[in-house]
Write a protein that holds these residues in place. Structure first.
Motif, PDB file in Angstrom:
ATOM      1  N   VAL A  81       0.357  -0.809  -0.059  1.00 36.64           N
ATOM      2  CA  VAL A  81       0.247   0.472   0.374  1.00 36.64           C
ATOM      3  C   VAL A  81       1.148   1.288   0.016  1.00 36.64           C
ATOM      4  CG1 VAL A  81      -0.360   0.667   2.191  1.00 36.64           C
ATOM      5  CG2 VAL A  81      -2.132   1.534   0.870  1.00 36.64           C
TER       6      VAL A  81
ATOM      7  N   LEU B 145       1.652   1.451  -4.138  1.00 32.40           N
ATOM      8  CA  LEU B 145       0.599   1.774  -4.591  1.00 32.40           C
ATOM      9  C   LEU B 145       0.413   3.399  -4.533  1.00 32.40           C
ATOM     10  CD1 LEU B 145      -1.309  -1.030  -3.580  1.00 32.40           C
ATOM     11  CD2 LEU B 145      -1.085  -0.586  -5.819  1.00 32.40           C
ATOM     12  N   SER B 146       0.344   4.126  -3.008  1.00 33.17           N
ATOM     13  CA  SER B 146       0.117   5.371  -2.836  1.00 33.17           C
ATOM     14  C   SER B 146       1.066   6.132  -3.373  1.00 33.17           C
ATOM     15  CB  SER B 146      -0.113   5.143  -0.955  1.00 33.17           C
ATOM     16  OG  SER B 146      -1.102   4.663  -0.302  1.00 33.17           O
TER      17      SER B 146
ATOM     18  N   LEU C 127      -1.299  -4.305  -5.957  1.00 33.08           N
ATOM     19  CA  LEU C 127      -2.942  -4.727  -5.729  1.00 33.08           C
ATOM     20  C   LEU C 127      -3.897  -5.756  -4.974  1.00 33.08           C
ATOM     21  CD1 LEU C 127      -5.320  -1.957  -5.870  1.00 33.08           C
ATOM     22  CD2 LEU C 127      -6.593  -3.868  -6.056  1.00 33.08           C
TER      23      LEU C 127
ATOM     24  N   LEU D 149      -7.971  -1.097   0.929  1.00 29.61           N
ATOM     25  CA  LEU D 149      -5.956  -0.504   1.088  1.00 29.61           C
ATOM     26  C   LEU D 149      -6.751   1.139   1.164  1.00 29.61           C
ATOM     27  CD1 LEU D 149      -5.111  -2.891  -1.614  1.00 29.61           C
ATOM     28  CD2 LEU D 149      -4.127  -2.714   1.203  1.00 29.61           C
ATOM     29  N   TYR D 150      -7.986   0.951   0.400  1.00 29.52           N
ATOM     30  CA  TYR D 150      -8.214   2.724   0.198  1.00 29.52           C
ATOM     31  C   TYR D 150      -8.127   3.466   1.632  1.00 29.52           C
ATOM     32  CZ  TYR D 150     -13.278   3.056   1.602  1.00 29.52           C
ATOM     33  OH  TYR D 150     -13.815   2.745   1.545  1.00 29.52           O
TER      34      TYR D 150
ATOM     35  N   VAL E 188      -4.722   4.586   3.065  1.00 28.17           N
ATOM     36  CA  VAL E 188      -3.775   5.955   1.676  1.00 28.17           C
ATOM     37  C   VAL E 188      -3.481   6.974   2.960  1.00 28.17           C
ATOM     38  CG1 VAL E 188      -3.995   7.365   0.371  1.00 28.17           C
ATOM     39  CG2 VAL E 188      -4.409   5.301   0.017  1.00 28.17           C
TER      40      VAL E 188
ATOM     41  N   GLU F  68      -6.639   7.922  -3.279  1.00 33.00           N
ATOM     42  CA  GLU F  68      -7.875   6.672  -2.629  1.00 33.00           C
ATOM     43  C   GLU F  68      -9.224   6.462  -4.029  1.00 33.00           C
ATOM     44  OE1 GLU F  68      -8.327   8.371   1.516  1.00 33.00           O
ATOM     45  OE2 GLU F  68      -9.445   9.068   0.217  1.00 33.00           O
TER      46      GLU F  68
ATOM     47  N   ILE G 219      -7.315   3.418  -6.065  1.00 32.01           N
ATOM     48  CA  ILE G 219      -7.375   2.283  -5.172  1.00 32.01           C
ATOM     49  C   ILE G 219      -8.703   1.467  -4.866  1.00 32.01           C
ATOM     50  CG2 ILE G 219      -6.734   1.140  -3.531  1.00 32.01           C
ATOM     51  CD1 ILE G 219      -4.308   3.017  -3.436  1.00 32.01           C
ATOM     52  N   ARG G 220      -9.417   2.417  -4.967  1.00 30.05           N
ATOM     53  CA  ARG G 220     -10.833   1.627  -4.717  1.00 30.05           C
ATOM     54  C   ARG G 220     -11.500   0.815  -5.825  1.00 30.05           C
ATOM     55  NH1 ARG G 220     -15.434   2.192  -0.551  1.00 30.05           N
ATOM     56  NH2 ARG G 220     -16.408   0.489  -1.396  1.00 30.05           N
TER      57      ARG G 220
ATOM     58  N   GLU H 178      -9.867   0.840  -8.355  1.00 31.27           N
ATOM     59  CA  GLU H 178      -9.239  -0.845  -8.667  1.00 31.27           C
ATOM     60  C   GLU H 178      -9.607  -2.520  -7.061  1.00 31.27           C
ATOM     61  OE1 GLU H 178      -6.731  -3.510 -10.667  1.00 31.27           O
ATOM     62  OE2 GLU H 178      -7.167  -1.120 -11.746  1.00 31.27           O
ATOM     63  N   GLU H 179     -10.063  -2.140  -6.623  1.00 31.41           N
ATOM     64  CA  GLU H 179     -10.188  -2.783  -5.423  1.00 31.41           C
ATOM     65  C   GLU H 179     -11.655  -3.431  -5.834  1.00 31.41           C
ATOM     66  OE1 GLU H 179      -9.006  -2.765  -1.065  1.00 31.41           O
ATOM     67  OE2 GLU H 179      -9.181  -0.695  -1.632  1.00 31.41           O
TER      68      GLU H 179
END
Length: 879
Positions: free
Chosen positions: A284, A287-288, A310, A327-328, A331, A353, A356-357, A359-360
């Motif tokens: 994470v 990713l961030s 991810l 995950l988001y 961040v 966020e 990532i959200r 993509e999750e």
């Protein structure tokens, strides 16, 4: 040893080298700029290559930085070892032809052991050296006074990446004590430089003193360099007495946040779940930062790396009992840990966020599909009484669906299967080789040019004030050689003053001519680059002789220059319009400004609609109509930031910067040329918008003359259409076209009805002609219908009427053949399958096909073969 936070260690390092006369370079983006050899910035030196290979000479030869970096060649080890990370920070100090081994070693020792700085115990420090580097070894032994058993020769201590700077290095290790000994006390790896946990490498000092030439030989560098790297995470783990990097203040807050989301096993209670905690915390962070720097998840390149990270983190979250997107939510935790030096994560928190959200959520939709595939494979293996899950399947789940290998193998083991891990590794290796083959073969770092780096003459750019300048010729180069006079050919020249802009920041170089004192043409200026020491290096083609020391008139092509500056200012307006329409996350990711058009690349997560493009175009045009004045000032970087100046992608700025201000609406740092007023641009028109990579889109546009010519061309085409559709005025064209479309639809409908009627008539005739062979009835004919769809309609009628055992139809149009075979249930029961028959006759029309037992179809390229194909049916029935 002092007790320090990670933020304090980072700042202390930079402060130490600042005291030693180093300039602090800010951490560059993780996404490389103008460097196709790198997927990510992977070290502190990666952003400074232009200094090390001599293509640019820095203002200060002493540089220090804290550089965020990503390495993903061994993602599988993250979480399983104490110190593997995808994203990490490298603290570095660099000398570009200034100090060398003595200072580098002494300063490293001072920073590590001085009570003012880290205050490490000297007796706990060990070093390795290259055996042939006697000077480094002497400094450690005689000047630093290290005991001889603390200085170890290691053959691998030579830094070399192929062509370019290379040299020996010395590594510094910290002895963490016997508690960190390998299990076997007599382990041969239990020494500084071995594979062990006790002696922890914390710093590597590279002495670049050779040019590794393309032919494989080495020669001394014209300017020797220092490149060092100290891993922040490793040093902090020592200072904070953490068993691994993950127990430091860089990771523990993330792990604690994951514990709250999990609500199950705590960190430290179970070795298996600890791996999941570490993987998530590491991934994470990467990713961030990467998303904040403009990289976005996708199926290729760096976007693929992010998607893989991810998905791996999500799967480990499921192992911890976290079933929803989570995950988001981590961040902000990452942002607060790093905000003292990297405020950009919190500044872009909402955008990171969102990415990532999204993509999750997308992955959660596909994860069940992956599990279904694995379960289906396992069920199939059980029916075949097999006991091994093959490596190809494991790799597919890992590569396509993001399943961690260990999870696949765990599920397989629970089902009683052995996993072919060797086969999986073979698939992984094949993928690595494909990736290597796809990479650019450009050199990682250029070989130094002693000629250009040694030119120190002063040269002033006067193009902001004038496009014509009388100036003395200072440097004349032909074929990498300095000459005083040249009569013909091509050359590179430097003048005391020049109005020619050197290609930089996306703006192309000026073109023009050199004139002698009699105003006669001497040379054409075809290109201008920046020399390593900042001078404008003109590429010229001679018409008459050039001589050093003579004064010439440098004259920029005004028409060409004006085209460039109109497009450059329009680029600034477009950048601001993009942010207003799409959001502040839409940052520049590259640009090209020419006399004919402008190209602007930007980061954006999603498509750009036609309405959004029209809105951007309208905003730019409105700013042109408003006739906004454009001012430029030179100031210090801090003042420019307070003015709200926006830095352009990939640019490095010194303390003094140039601010281009479009009446307070668009304020950017820029060294390029611009119009005095937005109305000078005239017209602005977007030509195209497209995606060029993961999360990066491109707009191309034209201004002024080119915009007029584009609109004139489109108007001419519209007038031609008006004539074709018999519209008396242009404004009637849309209505006329709509009428024609309605008429066309009516005609198409009528045509379909006629074709259907014709097909029915043909059906009535062909269905009467039933043949018999070897006890099987069949109808076979070539018919005149439009396509395969109408053949299927005839087959439907045949099926409803139960006229024969088999139906074989053929049609041709434009040198293409369509074949159809249908079989009745009775024929299928006797073993006569449509798919078998189509395979037998299709080759005779130059094609192939297949299908179900009751219906099959094929295509071909040989209409002349249709009679032979139909004749083949009887032979097939009697075979």
């Amino acid at each position: 040893m002092k007790q320090l936070s990670s933020a304090q260690v980072r700042q202390m390092y930079l402060d130490f080298f600042k005291e030693k006369g180093h300039t602090v370079e800010p951490s560059a983006s993780l996404v490389p700029v103008n460097d196709p050899t790198l997927l990510w910035i992977n070290s502190g030196v990666a952003t400074l290559k232009k200094y090390f290979d001599g293509s640019i000479v820095p203002e200060n030869p002493r540089i220090t930085n804290a550089q965020k970096s990503i390495r993903t060649n061994d993602i599988e080890n993250v979480g399983r070892t104490a110190r593997h990370h995808t994203m990490f920070e490298m603290l570095g100090n660099f000398s570009i032809g200034d100090y060398f081994k003595k200072e580098a070693i002494h300063w490293a020792w001072e920073f590590l052991t001085s009570p003012k700085w880290l205050a490490f115990e000297p007796e706990k420090l060990f070093v390795t050296v290259y055996p042939k580097d006697l000077e480094a070894k002497r400094i450690w032994l005689e000047e630093i006074k290290l005991p001889s058993d603390h200085v170890i020769d290691v053959e691998d201590n030579f830094w070399d990446i192929g062509a370019g700077p290379s040299g020996p290095d010395t590594e510094i290790f910290y002895d963490r004590g016997e508690a960190f000994n390998n299990l076997a006390e007599d382990d041969p790896e239990n020494y500084p430089g071995g594979e062990n946990e006790r002696y922890l490498e914390i710093w590597n000092l590279v002495f670049s003193e050779f040019n590794h030439k393309p032919d494989g030989t080495y020669e001394p560098l014209p300017h020797k360099n220092i490149d060092t790297g100290m891993g922040l995470e490793r040093v902090v783990s020592i200072i904070q007495n953490a068993p691994t990097n993950f127990e430091t203040d860089l990771f523990i807050p993330i792990i604690q946040a994951i514990e709250k989301l999990s609500g199950q096993v705590k960190y430290g209670e179970n070795a298996v779940s600890d791996i999941s905690y570490k993987v998530i915390a590491d991934h994470v962070r990467a990713l961030s930062f990467a998303i904040g720097d403009g990289a976005l998840p996708s199926n290729e390149g760096r976007g693929y790396v992010l998607r893989r990270l991810l998905r791996r983190a999500v799967m480990h979250g499921q192992k911890l009992g976290i079933q929803e997107a989570f995950l988001y939510k981590l961040v902000p935790v990452v942002g607060h840990i790093m905000e003292s030096y990297y405020p950009e994560v919190l500044e872009q928190k909402a955008f990171i966020e969102k990415v990532i959200r999204t993509e999750e959520d997308r992955f959660h939709e596909t994860i069940n599909e992956g599990l279904a595939i694995l379960n289906a494979v396992i069920a199939d293996l059980k029916t075949k009484n097999e006991t091994i899950l093959n490596g190809e399947t494991i790799f597919k789940l890992y590569d396509t669906y993001g399943f961690p290998v260990e999870l696949t193998e765990e599920i397989a083991e629970e089902a009683g299967f052995t996993s072919d891990h060797v086969g999986f590794e073979a698939e992984m290796q094949a993928q690595r080789e494909r990736a290597r083959a796809a990479r650019s073969n450009e050199k990682s770092m250029d070989v130094q040019s002693g000629l250009l780096t040694g030119i120190k003459v002063a040269s002033e750019y006067t193009g902001y004030q004038t496009l014509s300048q009388a100036s003395e010729l200072l440097v004349l180069i032909q074929a990498e050689t300095l000459v005083d006079q040249l009569d013909e050919g091509q050359a590179q020249v430097i003048f005391a003053q020049t109005p020619f802009y050197a290609e930089m920041g996306g703006q192309v170089a000026d073109k023009g001519v050199l004139l002698d004192q009699n105003n006669q043409l001497v040379a054409q200026v075809t290109d201008v680059k920046r020399a390593p020491n900042g001078q404008h290096l003109h590429q010229v083609t001679l018409v008459s002789p050039l001589k050093v020391g003579e004064v010439y008139t440098l004259q920029v092509d005004k028409t060409y220059h004006n085209g460039v500056i109109k497009n450059h200012t329009a680029t600034h307006l477009l950048h601001r319009a993009l942010k207003e329409v799409l959001g502040e996350h839409a940052n520049q990711a590259g640009s090209l400004v020419t006399a004919e058009y402008l190209r602007f690349d930007f980061t954006h997560f999603g498509q750009v609609t036609a309405e959004e493009l029209a809105k951007m175009e309208r905003i730019v045009e409105e700013k042109i109509w408003e006739a906004l004045p454009i001012s430029t000032i030179e100031t210090d970087l801090e003042t420019a930031k307070k003015m709200g100046a926006m830095a352009l992608f990939g640019e490095k700025y010194g303390n003094e910067v140039r601010v281009v201000n479009v009446d307070g609406w668009s304020v950017e740092l820029c060294g390029g040329n611009h119009v005095a007023n937005t109305e000078d641009i005239g017209l602005f028109k977007i030509v195209s918008e497209s995606g060029i990579g993961a999360g990066v889109r491109r707009i191309e546009a034209v201004t002024s003359k080119e915009a007029y010519e584009l609109l004139h061309k489109e108007e001419t085409q519209l007038l031609e259409i008006a004539q074709i559709v018999k519209a008396t005025q242009v404004k009637e064209v849309v209505h006329k076209v709509e009428q024609l479309q309605l008429q066309l639809r009516d005609l198409q409908k009528e045509n379909e009805q006629l074709l259907s009627k014709l097909a029915n008539q043909q059906a009535g005739d062909l269905f009467k002609d039933v043949k018999e062979s070897n006890g099987t009835t069949y109808i076979a004919a070539q018919v005149s219908v439009k396509d395969m769809n109408q053949l299927r309609q005839l087959a439907d009628q045949w099926k409803q009427r139960e006229l024969s055992d088999l139906l074989i139809l053929a049609t041709s149009a434009q040198e293409k053949v369509n074949l159809l075979v249908a079989a009745s249930p009775a024929a299928i029961a006797r073993g006569l399958k449509a798919g078998d028959l189509i395979k037998a006759i299709a080759p005779l029309v130059g094609g192939g096909g297949g299908g179900r037992p009751d219906m099959a179809q094929a295509g071909g390229k040989n209409p002349a073969g249709i009679p032979n194909a139909l004749a083949e049916i009887e032979r097939w029935l009697n075979a």
